[in-house]
Scaffold this motif. Sequence first.
Motif, short mmCIF file in Angstrom:
data_model
loop_
_atom_site.label_atom_id
_atom_site.label_comp_id
_atom_site.label_asym_id
_atom_site.label_seq_id
_atom_site.Cartn_x
_atom_site.Cartn_y
_atom_site.Cartn_z
N PRO A 1 0.81 -1.22 0.00
CA PRO A 1 0.00 0.00 0.00
C PRO A 1 0.85 1.28 0.00
CG PRO A 1 -0.85 -1.58 1.60
CD PRO A 1 0.46 -2.12 1.10
N GLY A 2 2.09 1.18 0.45
CA GLY A 2 2.98 2.34 0.47
C GLY A 2 3.35 2.85 -0.91
N LEU A 3 3.11 2.02 -1.94
CA LEU A 3 3.45 2.46 -3.30
C LEU A 3 2.63 3.67 -3.72
CD1 LEU A 3 5.35 1.69 -5.63
CD2 LEU A 3 3.45 0.46 -6.64
N HIS A 4 1.47 3.89 -3.08
CA HIS A 4 0.67 5.09 -3.38
C HIS A 4 1.48 6.37 -3.20
CE1 HIS A 4 -2.65 2.19 -3.07
NE2 HIS A 4 -3.25 3.01 -3.92
N MET A 5 2.52 6.30 -2.39
CA MET A 5 3.41 7.43 -2.18
C MET A 5 4.03 7.90 -3.50
SD MET A 5 6.79 7.40 0.22
CE MET A 5 7.51 8.92 0.82
N LEU A 6 4.17 6.99 -4.45
CA LEU A 6 4.88 7.27 -5.70
C LEU A 6 3.97 7.31 -6.92
CD1 LEU A 6 8.01 5.01 -5.01
CD2 LEU A 6 7.74 7.47 -4.54
N ILE A 7 2.65 7.38 -6.71
CA ILE A 7 1.69 7.39 -7.82
C ILE A 7 1.09 8.78 -7.99
CG2 ILE A 7 -0.48 6.42 -8.69
CD1 ILE A 7 0.18 3.85 -7.16
N PRO A 8 1.28 9.38 -9.17
CA PRO A 8 0.70 10.72 -9.40
C PRO A 8 -0.81 10.70 -9.22
CG PRO A 8 2.13 10.05 -11.24
CD PRO A 8 1.96 8.85 -10.34
N GLY A 9 -1.33 11.74 -8.60
CA GLY A 9 -2.77 11.83 -8.37
C GLY A 9 -3.23 11.09 -7.12
N LYS A 10 -2.43 10.19 -6.61
CA LYS A 10 -2.77 9.46 -5.38
C LYS A 10 -1.81 9.79 -4.24
CE LYS A 10 -5.10 5.57 -7.53
NZ LYS A 10 -5.26 4.12 -7.58
N SER A 11 -0.63 10.25 -4.58
CA SER A 11 0.37 10.54 -3.56
C SER A 11 0.07 11.85 -2.85
CB SER A 11 1.77 10.64 -4.19
OG SER A 11 2.70 11.05 -3.21
N PRO A 12 -0.08 11.79 -1.52
CA PRO A 12 -0.28 13.03 -0.77
C PRO A 12 1.02 13.81 -0.56
CG PRO A 12 -0.31 11.15 0.72
CD PRO A 12 -0.19 10.60 -0.68
N VAL A 13 2.14 13.21 -1.00
CA VAL A 13 3.44 13.85 -0.78
C VAL A 13 4.20 14.07 -2.10
CG1 VAL A 13 3.71 13.03 1.61
CG2 VAL A 13 4.48 11.58 -0.29
#
Length: 148
Positions: free
Chosen positions: A73-85
Motif C-alpha cells: 500500500p505504500g506504493l501510493h506514495m509514488l503514484i501521481p494523483g494518489k500521492s499526498p506527498v
Amino acid sequence: MKHLLTAAAVTTSLCAGWTTAALAEGATHHIAVHVNQNDPKVMNMALNNVQNLTRYYEAQGDTAVVEVVAYGPGLHMLIPGKSPVADRIATMSLENDKLSFSACGNTHRKMSEKAGKEVALLEEASIVPSGVVRLVELQEQGFSYVRP
C-alpha cells in the motif's frame, strides 16, 4: 638512532595530518527508508526523517545517501494523483541529488493488472524487482534501516 627517531616523528606527523584531512572530508552515511503503508502521516514522517537526518549529517560535514523504498500500500506514495506527498518528493529530489525513490515492481505489476493498464509513477521513482528484496540488498550493502 637520532635519524630513526626523526624519521619516526616525521612519519607520525604525516600520518596524523592524513587522518585529520580524511576526517575533515566527512563520512558518508547510507540509509534505507521503508514505506509500506498508504497513510499520509507515515509518508510525511518518512520524508521528515529523510530531511532531518540529511540536515544533521550535513551540519557535521558528512553526507547522507538515502533510498526510500515503497511497496504494498505504500506504493501510493509514488503514484501521481494518489500521492499526498508528490510535491514534497519533487522538491526534495531537486534539492538533494543523493536521495532516490524505489518502487516495488511486484506491487506495481499487481496494481497495473488490477487497473487494467500500466499505473504511472512519479518521475522521481525507479522500479526495482521487489521492494522487500531491495531493502535486504541495501542492508547487506551496509545501509542503515529506518521504518517510520
